[in-house]
Design a protein around this motif. Structure first.
Motif, PDB file in Angstrom:
ATOM      1  N   ALA A  96      34.453  49.805  53.454  1.00  0.00           N
ATOM      2  CA  ALA A  96      33.132  49.696  52.441  1.00  0.00           C
ATOM      3  C   ALA A  96      33.708  50.080  51.031  1.00  0.00           C
ATOM      4  O   ALA A  96      33.009  49.524  50.270  1.00  0.00           O
ATOM      5  N   HIS A  97      34.217  51.265  50.830  1.00  0.00           N
ATOM      6  CA  HIS A  97      34.273  51.746  49.657  1.00  0.00           C
ATOM      7  C   HIS A  97      35.534  51.570  48.713  1.00  0.00           C
ATOM      8  O   HIS A  97      35.663  51.825  47.669  1.00  0.00           O
ATOM      9  N   ARG A  98      36.580  51.077  49.618  1.00  0.00           N
ATOM     10  CA  ARG A  98      37.977  51.114  48.978  1.00  0.00           C
ATOM     11  C   ARG A  98      38.652  49.872  48.906  1.00  0.00           C
ATOM     12  O   ARG A  98      39.492  49.298  48.298  1.00  0.00           O
ATOM     13  N   GLU A  99      37.996  48.751  49.780  1.00  0.00           N
ATOM     14  CA  GLU A  99      38.669  47.336  50.084  1.00  0.00           C
ATOM     15  C   GLU A  99      38.072  46.566  48.963  1.00  0.00           C
ATOM     16  O   GLU A  99      36.822  46.639  48.687  1.00  0.00           O
ATOM     17  N   ARG A 100      38.757  45.508  48.475  1.00  0.00           N
ATOM     18  CA  ARG A 100      38.231  44.560  47.695  1.00  0.00           C
ATOM     19  C   ARG A 100      37.330  43.629  48.288  1.00  0.00           C
ATOM     20  O   ARG A 100      36.532  43.205  47.417  1.00  0.00           O
ATOM     21  N   ASN A 101      37.900  43.266  49.331  1.00  0.00           N
ATOM     22  CA  ASN A 101      37.033  42.081  50.231  1.00  0.00           C
ATOM     23  C   ASN A 101      36.737  42.912  51.410  1.00  0.00           C
ATOM     24  O   ASN A 101      37.172  42.799  52.303  1.00  0.00           O
ATOM     25  N   PRO A 102      35.663  43.933  51.588  1.00  0.00           N
ATOM     26  CA  PRO A 102      35.334  44.607  52.691  1.00  0.00           C
ATOM     27  C   PRO A 102      34.970  43.866  53.876  1.00  0.00           C
ATOM     28  O   PRO A 102      35.512  44.277  55.180  1.00  0.00           O
ATOM     29  N   LEU A 103      34.460  42.686  53.714  1.00  0.00           N
ATOM     30  CA  LEU A 103      33.942  42.051  54.849  1.00  0.00           C
ATOM     31  C   LEU A 103      35.130  41.403  55.599  1.00  0.00           C
ATOM     32  O   LEU A 103      35.178  41.295  56.692  1.00  0.00           O
ATOM     33  N   ALA A 104      36.150  40.724  54.634  1.00  0.00           N
ATOM     34  CA  ALA A 104      37.295  40.101  55.218  1.00  0.00           C
ATOM     35  C   ALA A 104      38.144  41.243  55.953  1.00  0.00           C
ATOM     36  O   ALA A 104      38.866  40.766  57.001  1.00  0.00           O
ATOM     37  N   ALA A 105      38.358  42.407  55.359  1.00  0.00           N
ATOM     38  CA  ALA A 105      39.039  43.617  55.985  1.00  0.00           C
ATOM     39  C   ALA A 105      38.449  43.942  57.365  1.00  0.00           C
ATOM     40  O   ALA A 105      38.893  44.291  58.443  1.00  0.00           O
ATOM     41  N   ALA A 106      36.741  43.954  57.344  1.00  0.00           N
ATOM     42  CA  ALA A 106      36.451  44.262  58.618  1.00  0.00           C
ATOM     43  C   ALA A 106      36.730  43.242  59.721  1.00  0.00           C
ATOM     44  O   ALA A 106      37.024  43.596  60.940  1.00  0.00           O
ATOM     45  N   ARG A 107      36.869  41.982  59.281  1.00  0.00           N
ATOM     46  CA  ARG A 107      37.355  40.996  60.304  1.00  0.00           C
ATOM     47  C   ARG A 107      38.625  41.206  60.835  1.00  0.00           C
ATOM     48  O   ARG A 107      38.857  40.924  61.998  1.00  0.00           O
ATOM     49  N   ASP A 108      39.410  41.596  59.965  1.00  0.00           N
ATOM     50  CA  ASP A 108      41.017  41.847  60.477  1.00  0.00           C
ATOM     51  C   ASP A 108      40.840  43.076  61.324  1.00  0.00           C
ATOM     52  O   ASP A 108      41.635  43.010  62.275  1.00  0.00           O
ATOM     53  N   VAL A 109      40.065  44.126  61.097  1.00  0.00           N
ATOM     54  CA  VAL A 109      40.174  45.215  61.756  1.00  0.00           C
ATOM     55  C   VAL A 109      39.508  44.678  63.420  1.00  0.00           C
ATOM     56  O   VAL A 109      40.038  45.295  64.156  1.00  0.00           O
ATOM     57  N   SER A 110      38.738  43.968  63.359  1.00  0.00           N
ATOM     58  CA  SER A 110      37.779  43.632  64.563  1.00  0.00           C
ATOM     59  C   SER A 110      38.760  42.598  65.388  1.00  0.00           C
ATOM     60  O   SER A 110      38.966  43.017  66.620  1.00  0.00           O
ATOM     61  N   ARG A 111      39.638  41.743  64.627  1.00  0.00           N
ATOM     62  CA  ARG A 111      40.538  41.032  65.333  1.00  0.00           C
ATOM     63  C   ARG A 111      41.657  41.932  66.228  1.00  0.00           C
ATOM     64  O   ARG A 111      41.931  41.635  67.249  1.00  0.00           O
ATOM     65  N   HIS A 112      42.021  42.880  65.403  1.00  0.00           N
ATOM     66  CA  HIS A 112      43.213  43.749  66.024  1.00  0.00           C
ATOM     67  C   HIS A 112      42.602  44.597  67.116  1.00  0.00           C
ATOM     68  O   HIS A 112      43.177  44.692  68.208  1.00  0.00           O
ATOM     69  N   TRP A 113      41.312  45.067  66.963  1.00  0.00           N
ATOM     70  CA  TRP A 113      40.617  45.940  67.997  1.00  0.00           C
ATOM     71  C   TRP A 113      40.477  45.181  69.136  1.00  0.00           C
ATOM     72  O   TRP A 113      40.905  45.583  70.388  1.00  0.00           O
ATOM     73  N   ALA A 114      40.095  43.918  68.925  1.00  0.00           N
ATOM     74  CA  ALA A 114      39.730  43.104  70.326  1.00  0.00           C
ATOM     75  C   ALA A 114      40.980  42.647  70.884  1.00  0.00           C
ATOM     76  O   ALA A 114      40.951  42.529  72.424  1.00  0.00           O
ATOM     77  N   GLN A 115      41.942  42.549  70.249  1.00  0.00           N
ATOM     78  CA  GLN A 115      43.487  42.004  70.961  1.00  0.00           C
ATOM     79  C   GLN A 115      44.082  43.303  71.749  1.00  0.00           C
ATOM     80  O   GLN A 115      44.399  43.226  72.810  1.00  0.00           O
ATOM     81  N   GLN A 116      43.637  44.316  71.253  1.00  0.00           N
ATOM     82  CA  GLN A 116      44.136  45.642  72.243  1.00  0.00           C
ATOM     83  C   GLN A 116      43.298  45.805  73.313  1.00  0.00           C
ATOM     84  O   GLN A 116      43.577  45.908  74.418  1.00  0.00           O
ATOM     85  N   ILE A 117      42.010  45.447  73.173  1.00  0.00           N
ATOM     86  CA  ILE A 117      40.831  45.510  74.367  1.00  0.00           C
ATOM     87  C   ILE A 117      41.359  44.325  75.422  1.00  0.00           C
ATOM     88  O   ILE A 117      41.525  44.705  76.659  1.00  0.00           O
ATOM     89  N   ILE A 118      41.542  43.076  75.183  1.00  0.00           N
ATOM     90  CA  ILE A 118      41.877  42.003  75.778  1.00  0.00           C
ATOM     91  C   ILE A 118      43.133  42.434  76.433  1.00  0.00           C
ATOM     92  O   ILE A 118      43.327  42.232  77.763  1.00  0.00           O
ATOM     93  N   ALA A 119      44.162  42.989  75.966  1.00  0.00           N
ATOM     94  CA  ALA A 119      45.481  43.220  76.481  1.00  0.00           C
ATOM     95  C   ALA A 119      45.355  44.521  77.460  1.00  0.00           C
ATOM     96  O   ALA A 119      45.764  44.307  78.419  1.00  0.00           O
ATOM     97  N   ARG A 120      44.777  45.560  77.081  1.00  0.00           N
ATOM     98  CA  ARG A 120      44.415  46.561  78.125  1.00  0.00           C
ATOM     99  C   ARG A 120      43.684  46.137  79.248  1.00  0.00           C
ATOM    100  O   ARG A 120      43.929  46.651  80.533  1.00  0.00           O
ATOM    101  N   ARG A 121      42.597  45.385  79.340  1.00  0.00           N
ATOM    102  CA  ARG A 121      41.659  45.124  80.281  1.00  0.00           C
ATOM    103  C   ARG A 121      42.143  43.974  80.928  1.00  0.00           C
ATOM    104  O   ARG A 121      41.750  43.676  82.269  1.00  0.00           O
ATOM    105  N   GLY A 122      43.355  43.299  80.522  1.00  0.00           N
ATOM    106  CA  GLY A 122      43.739  41.861  81.125  1.00  0.00           C
ATOM    107  C   GLY A 122      42.428  40.891  81.223  1.00  0.00           C
ATOM    108  O   GLY A 122      42.513  40.172  82.147  1.00  0.00           O
ATOM    109  N   LEU A 123      41.817  40.760  80.452  1.00  0.00           N
ATOM    110  CA  LEU A 123      40.600  39.765  80.400  1.00  0.00           C
ATOM    111  C   LEU A 123      41.370  38.241  80.471  1.00  0.00           C
ATOM    112  O   LEU A 123      42.159  37.929  79.751  1.00  0.00           O
TER     113      LEU A 123
END
Length: 226
Positions: A96-123
């Motif tokens: 929120a406070h250091r990224e030039r485009n915090p919303l785009a950065a938030a989406r990048d974080v969410s994609r990476h997080w989701a991929q970890q969950i998908i792989a770990r759970r074998g969805l």
């Protein structure tokens, strides 16, 4: 995970709490008083303070005859602090406070997080979209969002936010991380990821997640002001 410490207890209260935590079963006050060498009246005051602090629970023993009801005491389950949640909160603050485009950065974080969950759970991609949405709700439940879905798994009340304080401070970042996570999970589960929407703090005690939102409700970013 680490135990939350209560530094406001007196030494006597700490001793009472420690004694209860050492007991495998519920204990009467009189037995605990004998164990600690304390007068029951003094111990009663300590137990009352611990009850008020939520550190001790009590249960009424079965009534035997006409005597006064007997209370049995035990230590409450120790609260814990999720260190991963603390790290996530710090990350959200930085976005929120250091990224030039915090919303785009938030989406990048969410994609990476989701991929970890998908792989770990074998969805897996499920046969029906409804089953896919149900799978996403199950994952959200495991992650601590305490979701309450309707029968279609469309409208979902998220009754707990693991990052409540930082979500209150920077909802546009935290909620976009959550929405991006949901979209990735929907896609992996065989449901439409483009029908998801999230309204922060829509009702007292919950956020409103839609998994089959009309096109007009779907936005590329969560806007808490709308």
């Amino acid at each position: 995970m680490k135990t939350v410490k209560n530094n406001r207890l007196t030494r006597s209260q700490q001793a009472v709490l420690a004694a209860l935590r050492d007991q495998p079963d519920l204990v009467e006050m009189e037995a605990l008083a004998r164990h600690l060498g304390r007068h029951p009246n003094t111990l009663r005051d300590h137990l009352t303070a611990l009850l008020d602090a939520g550190l001790v629970v009590r249960h009424q023993a079965p009534v035997d005859g006409r005597g006064r009801p007997r209370w049995l005491y035990a230590a409450a389950a120790e609260p814990v602090v999720d260190e991963n949640a603390e790290l996530a909160a710090a990350l959200a603050w930085r976005l929120a406070h250091r990224e030039r485009n915090p919303l785009a950065a938030a989406r990048d974080v969410s994609r990476h997080w989701a991929q970890q969950i998908i792989a770990r759970r074998g969805l897996l991609r499920l046969r029906t979209a409804r089953a896919g949405r149900a799978q996403v709700v199950e994952v959200l439940d495991d992650l601590g969002y305490a979701p309450v879905p309707d029968d279609r798994f469309d409208r979902v009340a998220l009754t707990r936010c693991p990052l409540l304080q930082v979500a209150s401070d920077v909802p546009e970042v935290v909620c976009n991380v959550h929405l991006g996570l949901v979209e990735e999970l929907l896609d992996a589960s065989g449901a439409d990821p483009h029908r998801a929407s999230l309204k922060p703090f829509a009702d007292p005690g919950s956020c409103a997640l839609r998994l089959l939102a009309p096109t007009a409700e779907v936005r590329t970013a969560v806007d808490p002001s709308r």
